[in-house]
Write an enzyme that holds these catalytic residues in place. Sequence first.
Site, PDB file in Angstrom:
ATOM      1  N   ASP A   1       1.031  -1.160   0.140  1.00  0.00           N
ATOM      2  CA  ASP A   1       0.023   0.015   0.020  1.00  0.00           C
ATOM      3  C   ASP A   1       1.059   1.250   0.024  1.00  0.00           C
ATOM      4  OD1 ASP A   1      -2.076   1.915   0.869  1.00  0.00           O
ATOM      5  OD2 ASP A   1      -3.372   0.156   1.149  1.00  0.00           O
TER       6      ASP A   1
ATOM      7  N   GLY B   1       4.520   1.431  -1.705  1.00  0.00           N
ATOM      8  CA  GLY B   1       4.766   1.742  -2.978  1.00  0.00           C
ATOM      9  C   GLY B   1       3.392   2.442  -3.535  1.00  0.00           C
ATOM     10  N   ASP B   2       3.528   2.534  -5.109  1.00  0.00           N
ATOM     11  CA  ASP B   2       2.353   3.215  -5.646  1.00  0.00           C
ATOM     12  C   ASP B   2       1.963   2.160  -6.800  1.00  0.00           C
ATOM     13  OD1 ASP B   2       0.817   4.518  -7.600  1.00  0.00           O
ATOM     14  OD2 ASP B   2       2.043   6.020  -7.802  1.00  0.00           O
ATOM     15  N   PHE B   3       0.681   1.466  -6.470  1.00  0.00           N
ATOM     16  CA  PHE B   3       0.305   0.689  -7.618  1.00  0.00           C
ATOM     17  C   PHE B   3       0.093   1.042  -9.235  1.00  0.00           C
ATOM     18  CE2 PHE B   3      -3.841   0.467  -4.826  1.00  0.00           C
ATOM     19  CZ  PHE B   3      -4.269   1.714  -5.564  1.00  0.00           C
TER      20      PHE B   3
ATOM     21  N   HIS C   1     -12.964  -0.827  -7.353  1.00  0.00           N
ATOM     22  CA  HIS C   1     -13.906  -0.059  -7.269  1.00  0.00           C
ATOM     23  C   HIS C   1     -13.705   1.342  -7.060  1.00  0.00           C
ATOM     24  CE1 HIS C   1     -15.488   0.147  -2.762  1.00  0.00           C
ATOM     25  NE2 HIS C   1     -14.228   0.489  -2.885  1.00  0.00           N
TER      26      HIS C   1
HETATM   27  C1  LIG Z   1     -10.780   1.298  -0.414  1.00  0.00           C
HETATM   28  S1  LIG Z   1      -9.446   1.109   0.461  1.00  0.00           S
HETATM   29  C2  LIG Z   1      -9.351  -0.527   0.684  1.00  0.00           C
HETATM   30  C3  LIG Z   1      -8.408  -1.134   1.767  1.00  0.00           C
HETATM   31  C4  LIG Z   1      -8.399  -2.593   2.015  1.00  0.00           C
HETATM   32  N1  LIG Z   1      -8.099  -3.439   0.703  1.00  0.00           N
HETATM   33  C5  LIG Z   1      -9.879  -3.051   2.279  1.00  0.00           C
HETATM   34  O1  LIG Z   1     -10.912  -3.542   1.558  1.00  0.00           O
HETATM   35  O2  LIG Z   1     -10.224  -2.731   3.750  1.00  0.00           O
HETATM   36  C6  LIG Z   1      -8.226   1.472  -0.805  1.00  0.00           C
HETATM   37  C7  LIG Z   1      -6.515   1.341  -0.535  1.00  0.00           C
HETATM   38  O3  LIG Z   1      -5.981   1.681  -1.694  1.00  0.00           O
HETATM   39  C8  LIG Z   1      -4.830   2.323  -1.237  1.00  0.00           C
HETATM   40  N2  LIG Z   1      -4.193   3.375  -2.386  1.00  0.00           N
HETATM   41  C9  LIG Z   1      -4.826   4.123  -2.938  1.00  0.00           C
HETATM   42  N3  LIG Z   1      -3.974   4.666  -3.847  1.00  0.00           N
HETATM   43  C10 LIG Z   1      -2.782   4.003  -3.986  1.00  0.00           C
HETATM   44  C11 LIG Z   1      -1.737   3.861  -4.563  1.00  0.00           C
HETATM   45  N4  LIG Z   1      -1.535   4.655  -5.609  1.00  0.00           N
HETATM   46  N5  LIG Z   1      -0.601   2.615  -4.633  1.00  0.00           N
HETATM   47  C12 LIG Z   1      -0.962   1.901  -3.617  1.00  0.00           C
HETATM   48  N6  LIG Z   1      -2.220   1.866  -2.833  1.00  0.00           N
HETATM   49  C13 LIG Z   1      -3.008   2.787  -2.894  1.00  0.00           C
HETATM   50  C14 LIG Z   1      -5.305   3.175  -0.100  1.00  0.00           C
HETATM   51  O4  LIG Z   1      -4.366   3.624   0.757  1.00  0.00           O
HETATM   52  C15 LIG Z   1      -6.258   2.250   0.571  1.00  0.00           C
HETATM   53  O5  LIG Z   1      -5.677   1.436   1.495  1.00  0.00           O
END
Ligand SMILES: C[S@@+](CC[C@H](N)C(=O)[O-])C[C@H]1O[C@@H](n2cnc3c(N)ncnc32)[C@H](O)[C@@H]1O
Length: 343
Positions: free
Chosen positions: A214, A233-235, A253
Site C-alpha cells: 500500500d 509503493g504506488d500501484f 472500485h
Molecule cells: C478502499 S481502500 C481498501 C483497503 C482494503 N483493501 C480493504 O478492503 O479494507 C483502498 C486502498 O488503496 C490504497 N491506495 C490508494 N492509492 C494507492 C496507490 N497509488 N498505491 C498503492 N495503494 C493505494 C489506499 O491507501 C487504501 O488502503
Amino acid sequence: MQFTAAKTLESSINAPAKTPAPAIMFELAMGYWLSRCLYAVAEIGVADHIADAPVSAADLTRSCGVDENALRRVMKALSSRGIFEATEAGFAHSSLSLLLRSDHPQSIRAFARMIGMPAMWNSFGHIEHVVRTGERGSLKIDPEGIFHFFQHNPAQGALFNDAMEAKSRAAIHAVLGAYDFSYSSSVADVGGGKGHLVKAILEVTPDVRGFLFDQAHVVSSVPASDRLQVVGGDFFTGGIPHSDLYLLMEVIHDWDDEQARTILKNIRAAARPGARLLIIETLMPESSEAHVANALDIVMLVITGGRERTRNEHAALVESAGFPFKNVLPTQSSYSILEAVAV
Ligand SMILES: C[S@@+](CC[C@H](N)C(=O)[O-])C[C@H]1O[C@@H](n2cnc3c(N)ncnc32)[C@H](O)[C@@H]1O
C-alpha cells in the site's frame, strides 16, 4: 403519461402500507437526517456510555458532555429506526446500536464516523455539480484526489484506514470461509491498507507467507514479521512483489476502467504464469433491484471517481489486463470473490 406505482414504496422509509406517495417522497427527501444522526452519535461515542441497562437521557447527557434536548431527540429518532431502544428507564442498546460500541468485535463505529467526516460530507455537498459535470465532488476538497487529501490530513486519513478495517471485519470471516488460501505459498494484498485481510489469512494458513502493499505513509507503522513483508509503493507505477496469489479488496472500485487496468497490468507484470488474482468486491446486480452496491456506487461517483461493476464488467476488465477470468465465488456477506489466473 402513465405513472405506475414503484414496488414496495413504503419499505423505503419503513412506513405503514398504503402511505400516500407524496408522504413517502416528503420523508425520502429528508433522508440524510438518519446518516447525519448516526454520524453524530458515532463521533460523540454515545454507544460506549450505554452498557447492559438503559441509561436516562440526563445521565447520558452528563457522560457525553452534550445538550440534553438535542441528544434526547436524536436518540428518539434513531430508536424509531431500531438503532438504540427508547424505554421508560432511558435509552438501551438494540442489536444495531451495539455495533456502534468501540469494543464490539464487529464494531462499525469507525465506518459511521468516516462516512460522515468532513471530507466525505463536504464532497457530497457538491452532488449537483457531480451530476451536472461528471466531476467527482472530492476534487473540490482536494484537486489531487481523496487519497492525496488523506495523506495530507492525517486525522481523517487515519479514520479512513480504521473504517476500512471496521467494514472488513464481518467480510474477512466470510472470505476465509469461501476460499482455501492454504494452496498458495504466498499471498500479496495490494492496496491492503493496514493489512487486516492478509494478517487474517496468515493466521489460518501457517505455511503461507504474506506481502502487504500500500502507499508508504499508510503502511509505515505496520510491523513486518518473519511471515509478513510490508512494502510501501504506488500501484500505478509498479514495485508490486512477486507472489502466487494477489488480493485486491475494494481497490478496483475506487478507479475508472483505465486506471483499474493500469493497476491490474502492474500486478500482471509482477505475477508469474499460473498466479491467481482474487478481486473481492460487492458486485453490481444486472437488474435494478435495491442493493447495497447502489449506495457504494454513489460513494465512488462522488468520492473516488470509481464505480461498482457487474460480474461481466469485472471479467472483461481483468481479461483486458492479461488475467483470464475463471469464476465468481459468493461469500456469506455482500462481497463476492472473482478469480482470474495469469497465463
Ligand atoms: C478502499 S481502500 C481498501 C483497503 C482494503 N483493501 C480493504 O478492503 O479494507 C483502498 C486502498 O488503496 C490504497 N491506495 C490508494 N492509492 C494507492 C496507490 N497509488 N498505491 C498503492 N495503494 C493505494 C489506499 O491507501 C487504501 O488502503
